[in-house]
Design an enzyme around this catalytic site. Structure first.
Site, PDB file in Angstrom:
ATOM      1  N   ASP A  16       0.790  -1.240   0.000  1.00 33.89           N
ATOM      2  CA  ASP A  16       0.000   0.000   0.000  1.00 33.89           C
ATOM      3  C   ASP A  16       0.823   1.292   0.000  1.00 33.89           C
ATOM      4  O   ASP A  16       0.498   2.233   0.726  1.00 33.89           O
ATOM      5  CB  ASP A  16      -0.966   0.018   1.196  1.00 33.89           C
ATOM      6  CG  ASP A  16      -2.047  -1.053   1.077  1.00 33.89           C
ATOM      7  OD1 ASP A  16      -2.011  -1.832   0.110  1.00 33.89           O
ATOM      8  OD2 ASP A  16      -2.913  -1.110   1.966  1.00 33.89           O
ATOM      9  N   ASP A  59      -4.599  -0.872  -1.841  1.00 31.12           N
ATOM     10  CA  ASP A  59      -5.913  -0.773  -1.229  1.00 31.12           C
ATOM     11  C   ASP A  59      -6.783  -0.166  -2.340  1.00 31.12           C
ATOM     12  O   ASP A  59      -6.395   0.830  -2.958  1.00 31.12           O
ATOM     13  CB  ASP A  59      -5.781   0.191  -0.033  1.00 31.12           C
ATOM     14  CG  ASP A  59      -6.748  -0.080   1.095  1.00 31.12           C
ATOM     15  OD1 ASP A  59      -7.121  -1.245   1.304  1.00 31.12           O
ATOM     16  OD2 ASP A  59      -7.113   0.887   1.794  1.00 31.12           O
ATOM     17  N   HIS A  61     -10.659   0.591  -3.073  1.00 28.08           N
ATOM     18  CA  HIS A  61     -12.045   0.572  -2.601  1.00 28.08           C
ATOM     19  C   HIS A  61     -13.015   1.164  -3.616  1.00 28.08           C
ATOM     20  O   HIS A  61     -12.677   2.105  -4.322  1.00 28.08           O
ATOM     21  CB  HIS A  61     -12.169   1.385  -1.306  1.00 28.08           C
ATOM     22  CG  HIS A  61     -11.348   0.869  -0.176  1.00 28.08           C
ATOM     23  ND1 HIS A  61     -11.539  -0.377   0.371  1.00 28.08           N
ATOM     24  CD2 HIS A  61     -10.318   1.419   0.521  1.00 28.08           C
ATOM     25  CE1 HIS A  61     -10.673  -0.556   1.358  1.00 28.08           C
ATOM     26  NE2 HIS A  61      -9.916   0.498   1.466  1.00 28.08           N
ATOM     27  N   HIS A  78     -10.622   6.850   1.306  1.00 31.77           N
ATOM     28  CA  HIS A  78      -9.232   6.758   0.840  1.00 31.77           C
ATOM     29  C   HIS A  78      -9.126   5.675  -0.220  1.00 31.77           C
ATOM     30  O   HIS A  78      -9.919   4.742  -0.255  1.00 31.77           O
ATOM     31  CB  HIS A  78      -8.290   6.420   2.004  1.00 31.77           C
ATOM     32  CG  HIS A  78      -8.588   5.093   2.613  1.00 31.77           C
ATOM     33  ND1 HIS A  78      -9.562   4.918   3.565  1.00 31.77           N
ATOM     34  CD2 HIS A  78      -8.080   3.852   2.375  1.00 31.77           C
ATOM     35  CE1 HIS A  78      -9.633   3.646   3.897  1.00 31.77           C
ATOM     36  NE2 HIS A  78      -8.766   2.964   3.186  1.00 31.77           N
ATOM     37  N   LYS A 103      -6.841  -5.098  -3.051  1.00 36.40           N
ATOM     38  CA  LYS A 103      -7.722  -5.650  -2.020  1.00 36.40           C
ATOM     39  C   LYS A 103      -8.798  -4.663  -1.647  1.00 36.40           C
ATOM     40  O   LYS A 103      -8.598  -3.456  -1.748  1.00 36.40           O
ATOM     41  CB  LYS A 103      -6.899  -6.061  -0.802  1.00 36.40           C
ATOM     42  CG  LYS A 103      -6.153  -4.921  -0.210  1.00 36.40           C
ATOM     43  CD  LYS A 103      -4.991  -5.385   0.624  1.00 36.40           C
ATOM     44  CE  LYS A 103      -4.112  -4.222   0.970  1.00 36.40           C
ATOM     45  NZ  LYS A 103      -4.809  -3.087   1.601  1.00 36.40           N
ATOM     46  N   CYS A 151      -2.506  -3.126   7.541  1.00 33.81           N
ATOM     47  CA  CYS A 151      -2.233  -4.009   6.413  1.00 33.81           C
ATOM     48  C   CYS A 151      -0.949  -4.810   6.577  1.00 33.81           C
ATOM     49  O   CYS A 151      -0.892  -5.985   6.214  1.00 33.81           O
ATOM     50  CB  CYS A 151      -2.188  -3.189   5.137  1.00 33.81           C
ATOM     51  SG  CYS A 151      -2.680  -4.167   3.774  1.00 33.81           S
TER      52      CYS A 151
HETATM   53  C1  VGL Z   1      -5.169   0.293   5.648  1.00 33.22           C
HETATM   54  C2  VGL Z   1      -6.545   1.540   6.965  1.00 33.22           C
HETATM   55  C3  VGL Z   1      -7.548   1.455   6.048  1.00 33.22           C
HETATM   56  C4  VGL Z   1      -3.841  -0.320   5.412  1.00 33.22           C
HETATM   57  C5  VGL Z   1      -6.161   0.181   4.692  1.00 33.22           C
HETATM   58  O1  VGL Z   1      -3.531  -0.620   4.248  1.00 33.22           O
HETATM   59  O2  VGL Z   1      -3.073  -0.478   6.386  1.00 33.22           O
HETATM   60  N1  VGL Z   1      -5.375   0.963   6.766  1.00 33.22           N
HETATM   61  N2  VGL Z   1      -7.341   0.762   4.901  1.00 33.22           N
HETATM   62 ZN    ZN Z   2      -8.629   0.885   3.198  1.00 34.68          ZN
END
Ligand code: VGL
Ligand code: ZN
Length: 198
Positions: A16, A59, A61, A78, A103, A151
Site C-alpha cells: 500500500d 488498497d 475501494h 481513501h 484488495k 495491512c
Molecule cells: C489500511 C486503513 C484502512 C492499510 C487500509 O492498508 O493499512 N489501513 N485501509
Molecule cells: Zn482501506
C-alpha cells in the site's frame, strides 16, 4: 540497512505505498509514510537483482463501502479505485514484470494482502496472492510498507498462517497509531506469531 538474502524463493511484498497513505496530502496519511520510499527502493533493487518476485499491493475501494466512516465504518474515504489517491507513489522502483494485487475491490474490509472480509457477513475469502506465491514456489515473504498496525500486520499474520517464513523490515514500515502504541503492539503481535522483525 538490512541484509536480507533475496532469491527466487523469497518474495518482497510492498504494501500500500499509495498516495492517500504515503503523501502528507493524502486523505489517510500515515505519519512518516513519506519517509520509507528510499529504504523500500533499495530493497526492491536488491530483490530484483536476486530474482525475487516483487509484489505491490493496492488498497482499492469502491466509492461507497462499509470500510468508510461515511458508510458506517472507521476510515475517511481513501484509495478509491481509479483515483489519484489510489495510485502508487511516484518514484517507487516499479517494473512491468512486478505483480500488483488489489484488495477491498468488492467493498470488503481489505487489510491483509492475502484475504478480505465481507463487512456484512464476516465471511473471509482469499485474494490471488497466495496462489501467485505458490506458483512461484516462494517459501519466504519479506514485508515493507503501510500501515504497520493494519495491512502490514494482517498480511504478516496471514503469511505465517499460510506457512511462509515471514520477515518485516522495521525501518520500512509506519503505523497509523489511531490509539498511541498501536504500532508497537502490532510489532509485538507479529513477533509472538513468529514473524521476524529486522
Ligand atoms: C489500511 C486503513 C484502512 C492499510 C487500509 O492498508 O493499512 N489501513 N485501509
Ligand atoms: Zn482501506
Amino acid at each position: 540497512m538490512t541484509d536480507i538474502d533475496y532469491g527466487p524463493r523469497t518474495a518482497l511484498l510492498v504494501v500500500d505505498l499509495q498516495e492517500d497513505f504515503a503523501s502528507p496530502n493524502g486523505s489517510l496519511y500515515v505519519p512518516g509514510g513519506d519517509e520509507v520510499l528510499g529504504i523500500i527502493n533499495r530493497e526492491i533493487l536488491r530483490a530484483r537483482k536476486a530474482g525475487s518476485p516483487i509484489i505491490f499491493t493496492q488498497d482499492w475501494h469502491p466509492p461507497d463501502t462499509h470500510h468508510f466512516a461515511k458508510d458506517g465504518g472507521t476510515w475517511p474515504v481513501h484509495c478509491v479505485r481509479d483515483t489519484p489517491g489510489a495510485e502508487l507513489i511516484p518514484g517507487i522502483e516499479r517494473d512491468e514484470t512486478d505483480t500488483i494485487t488489489r484488495k477491498g475491490v468488492g467493498g470488503e474490509d481489505g487489510y491483509s494482502a492475502f484475504s478480505v472480509r465481507d463487512t456484512r457477513t464476516g465471511a473471509v475469502s482469499e485474494t490471488a496472492l497466495n496462489g501467485i506465491l505458490e506458483h512461484r514456489r516462494v517459501l519466504r515473504v519479506v514485508i515493507a510498507g503501510l500501515a504497520t498496525d493494519y495491512c502490514v500486520k494482517e498480511s504478516a499474520l496471514d503469511a505465517v498462517r499460510l506457512g511462509y517464513e515471514t520477515i518485516v523490515i522495521r525501518a520500512a514500515v509506519r503505523a497509523v497509531d489511531l490509539q498511541p502504541g498501536d504500532g508497537d503492539r502490532a510489532f509485538a503481535a507479529m513477533a509472538a506469531a513468529g514473524v521476524a522483525i529486522v
